[in-house]
Design an enzyme around this catalytic site. Structure first.
Site, PDB file in Angstrom:
ATOM      1  N   GLY A  98       0.934  -1.349  -0.005  1.00  0.00           N
ATOM      2  CA  GLY A  98       0.041  -0.114  -0.147  1.00  0.00           C
ATOM      3  C   GLY A  98       0.761   1.220  -0.163  1.00  0.00           C
ATOM      4  N   ARG A 159       1.228  -5.975  -5.093  1.00  0.00           N
ATOM      5  CA  ARG A 159       1.430  -6.909  -3.848  1.00  0.00           C
ATOM      6  C   ARG A 159       1.902  -8.031  -4.369  1.00  0.00           C
ATOM      7  NH1 ARG A 159      -0.280  -4.516   1.056  1.00  0.00           N
ATOM      8  NH2 ARG A 159      -1.784  -3.142   0.930  1.00  0.00           N
ATOM      9  N   ASP A 190       5.707  -7.938   4.318  1.00  0.00           N
ATOM     10  CA  ASP A 190       5.658  -8.941   3.096  1.00  0.00           C
ATOM     11  C   ASP A 190       6.553  -8.688   2.061  1.00  0.00           C
ATOM     12  OD1 ASP A 190       3.527 -10.307   4.551  1.00  0.00           O
ATOM     13  OD2 ASP A 190       2.225  -9.350   3.586  1.00  0.00           O
ATOM     14  N   LYS A 216       8.626   0.609   5.048  1.00  0.00           N
ATOM     15  CA  LYS A 216       7.326   1.477   4.850  1.00  0.00           C
ATOM     16  C   LYS A 216       6.221   0.848   5.253  1.00  0.00           C
ATOM     17  CE  LYS A 216       4.758   0.008   2.319  1.00  0.00           C
ATOM     18  NZ  LYS A 216       3.759  -0.654   1.535  1.00  0.00           N
ATOM     19  N   THR A 217       5.190   1.264   5.556  1.00  0.00           N
ATOM     20  CA  THR A 217       3.920   1.297   6.059  1.00  0.00           C
ATOM     21  C   THR A 217       3.057   2.242   6.813  1.00  0.00           C
ATOM     22  OG1 THR A 217       2.093  -0.675   6.721  1.00  0.00           O
ATOM     23  CG2 THR A 217       4.376  -0.845   7.847  1.00  0.00           C
ATOM     24  N   ASP A 219       0.763   1.439   8.681  1.00  0.00           N
ATOM     25  CA  ASP A 219       0.394   0.443  10.027  1.00  0.00           C
ATOM     26  C   ASP A 219       1.412   0.766  11.036  1.00  0.00           C
ATOM     27  OD1 ASP A 219      -1.559  -0.084   8.117  1.00  0.00           O
ATOM     28  OD2 ASP A 219      -1.158  -2.218   8.036  1.00  0.00           O
TER      29      ASP A 219
END
Ligand code: FBP
Length: 600
Positions: A98, A159, A190, A216-217, A219
């Site tokens: 994402g 992804r 992932d 990166k994320t 979340d």
């Protein structure tokens, strides 16, 4: 300029504000600065710091080539003493997963550290694009237009999980064909798992290409404690959500009639919800990790919320904001067990299930293969949730929790419970354990009110924004670090920055030190471990200490929009400042500010 010209100027891709933000300087840590004040690659040296490696022997069997001595040994960047620069290297970069704010500054950092003597290439559309060999050269002019800008649109992303022998061979072909000396993978757990496997494969095939990951994320779960307190994108996303949740707090108190149920992104960890809760002080914020730890059922979660709504009603407060982490369903232990059982059965009977025409047929097929408790739970869920759990997994085997309407599920169950309470007051109110203590007058008042709700899902709004000053700075450093690692010939590492309050310390974490064994699609796989909310961390403890007060009174905060100039532009995430014991959360310092957009 007349008004029409001004409007047509703002109708272009970039607004006047974006043009100003593009010009903002970014800090550069001293390890990347030469004596002349110009950006140059850092060198890396061994340290006595190490990641705790779980199951070193098994991991060593999977990654025999890239595993570093002692598994988790960390490198640290130091300023280079070399007088001549490295040139002629070709380095490609890809975005994966994402979007997260700051991706374009990673490219700017890479371009700056590679200088004009080396070539920066971009891979279009993520790991899938790498398999296809979709690679192009990134011109310096492009960097000037994307610096400090949001989104992943310059390269695109996907992804794709690189898993088959054919895919690895195609990756190798792309590397060889484009004569790559380095590959930088910008992604979450992932994607960095992909990076570790690609690094291992290329090393085994004797292809001299360094593979480096970048955390990166939004979340925030691609993190490694004191060595990497947070991933990039988290700060921007949580600032955006906090502004919106703050506005909803304000709306709830103004209109005095709604409970706003807000699901916040964060596929697994509840870090986003915790940060937003600390910034906005809502009536309730659920933290998935705590719900799992307390082994709460869905019914108990509903009762917890209902109790707070009831106690607020007694005080005449019939409004508020309730935060729900996106990943909640997988953390409610009974739901987690159901999903794990489904994953196993779906993996075993993949073809049989695929052949069945409808969701009902699939469910009927699956039910006898589940334990009695899971079968009962599945049958009790709304049809669209059943469909999500049965059908949808991403390439990495994750349930697509962003598409599960947990906020609506909770609203339905809470409404039902409140109506039961109105009908059977003796059962729910009284002095016995588990009941709510109330006077007859309070019970009458409780019965007079009907719950009015609004549901929201905040997720995609926070992923592609222009980066906050913190994320702009963080990502530029990460680009400088990744480029330096590649030029130093290091492979199988993740670039990391820590000590955000004192100049930014630049580290390289071995990817193998972050790997753990996890069940995916019913099978054990080696993946990078997600960093969850630590229930003994100062940030969670602070929240737990204060939440009863925030639930009982209407004492919310509304932090407002992201600031790009002025004192509040220097804020970093509250959870980072609390958990890493920083003296404040409003003054990050990652080095000397440089005007990079101007052509540094
Ligand atoms: P990454 O871990 O790839 O950065 O993605 C995070 C995230 O935004 C999650 O919070 C969310 O569950 C998921 O992506 C949604 O993914 P998609 O873009 O496939 O809908």
């Amino acid at each position: 300029m007349d008004l029409f010209s001004k409007v047509s100027r703002t109708a272009g891709k970039h607004s006047p504000l974006e043009e100003e933000i593009r010009k903002l300087p970014v800090p550069v840590s001293s390890v990347f600065l030469g004596k002349d004040g110009k950006i140059r690659p850092a060198e890396f040296r061994q340290t006595d710091m190490a990641l705790v490696c779980k199951g070193h022997d098994r991991i060593a069997l999977v990654f025999p080539k890239i595993i570093s001595k002692g598994c988790g040994a960390i490198l640290e960047a130091v300023a280079s003493n070399e007088s001549g620069g490295i040139s002629g290297k070709r380095v490609a970069v890809l975005f994966s997963g994402g979007p997260a704010a700051g991706g374009h500054n990673v490219l700017a950092g890479l371009a700056a550290v590679l200088g004009t003597g080396n070539t920066l290439l971009g891979v279009r559309k993520g790991p899938g694009g790498l398999v296809k060999g979709d690679v192009f050269e990134i011109g310096r002019e492009s960097i000037k237009s994307i610096i400090n800008m949001g989104g992943f649109d310059f390269l695109g992303t996907d992804r794709t999980k690189i898993k088959t022998a054919e895919q690895f061979e195609m990756v190798k072909q792309s590397v060889v064909k484009n004569r790559l000396d380095g590959l930088v993978v910008v992604g979450g757990d992932d994607s960095n798992t992909n990076a570790a496997f690609i690094a291992e494969y290329l090393a085994k095939e004797l292809i001299p290409c360094s593979v480096v990951g970048i955390p990166k994320t939004i979340d925030g779960d691609m993190a490694a404690g004191k060595y990497l307190p947070i991933s990039f994108g988290f700060d921007t996303a949580t600032k955006i959500y906090s502004e919106l949740v703050g506005n909803l707090n304000q709306d709830a108190a103004s209109a005095v009639k709604y409970y706003h149920f807000v699901k916040l992104m964060g596929r697994t960890a509840s870090k986003i919800t915790l940060e937003v809760a600390l910034q906005t002080k809502p009536a309730i914020a659920l933290i998935s990790e705590e719900i799992a730890e307390k082994n709460m059922s869905l019914a108990q979660v509903v009762d917890y919320i209902v109790r707070i709504i009831t106690l607020r009603r007694f005080k005449g407060i019939n409004h508020g904001v309730i935060l729900i982490p996106e990943g909640l369903v997988e953390f409610i232990p009974e739901m987690g067990r159901l999903i794990a059982e489904l994953n196993k059965v779906l993996a075993e009977y993949e073809k049989d299930v695929a052949d069945l025409p409808s969701v009902e047929n699939k469910r009927e097929f699956l039910l006898p293969h589940l334990s009695a408790q899971s079968a009962q739970l599945l049958a009790s869920l709304p049809p669209d949730l059943q469909e999500m759990l049965i059908l949808d997994r991403d390439d990495h085997g994750n349930v697509k929790v962003s598409q599960i309407e947990t906020e609506k599920l909770l609203i339905d169950k809470i409404r039902y419970r409140l109506s039961e309470m109105k009908r059977h007051t003796d059962h729910f109110f009284g002095s016995e354990e588990g009941k709510i203590v109330a006077t007859p007058g309070q019970i009458e008042d409780f019965k007079k009110v009907t719950l009015s709700t609004q549901s929201h899902f905040l997720g995609y709004e926070g992923r592609s924004s222009k980066p906050s000053r913190f994320d702009a700075a963080f990502t530029f450093q990460l680009g400088l670090a990744a480029g330096s690692l590649v030029l130093a010939g290091k492979t199988g590492y993740m670039a990391a920055i820590t000590d955000f309050h004192k100049g930014g310390r630049v580290l390289a974490l071995p990817l193998t030190g972050l790997v753990t064994a996890e069940m995916r699609k019913g099978k054990e796989e080696f993946v990078i471990e997600k960093s969850l909310v630590d229930l003994s961390s100062p940030s969670f403890e602070f929240y737990a200490k204060n939440r009863d007060k925030w639930a009982a009174e209407d004492c919310f905060s509304s932090p407002g929009a992201i600031q790009y100039w002025g004192p509040t532009s220097r804020q970093l995430p509250i959870i980072v400042a609390l958990d890493r014991d920083y003296p404040g959360f409003d003054s990050f310092d990652m080095g000397e500010e440089k005007d990079v957009a101007g052509g540094e």
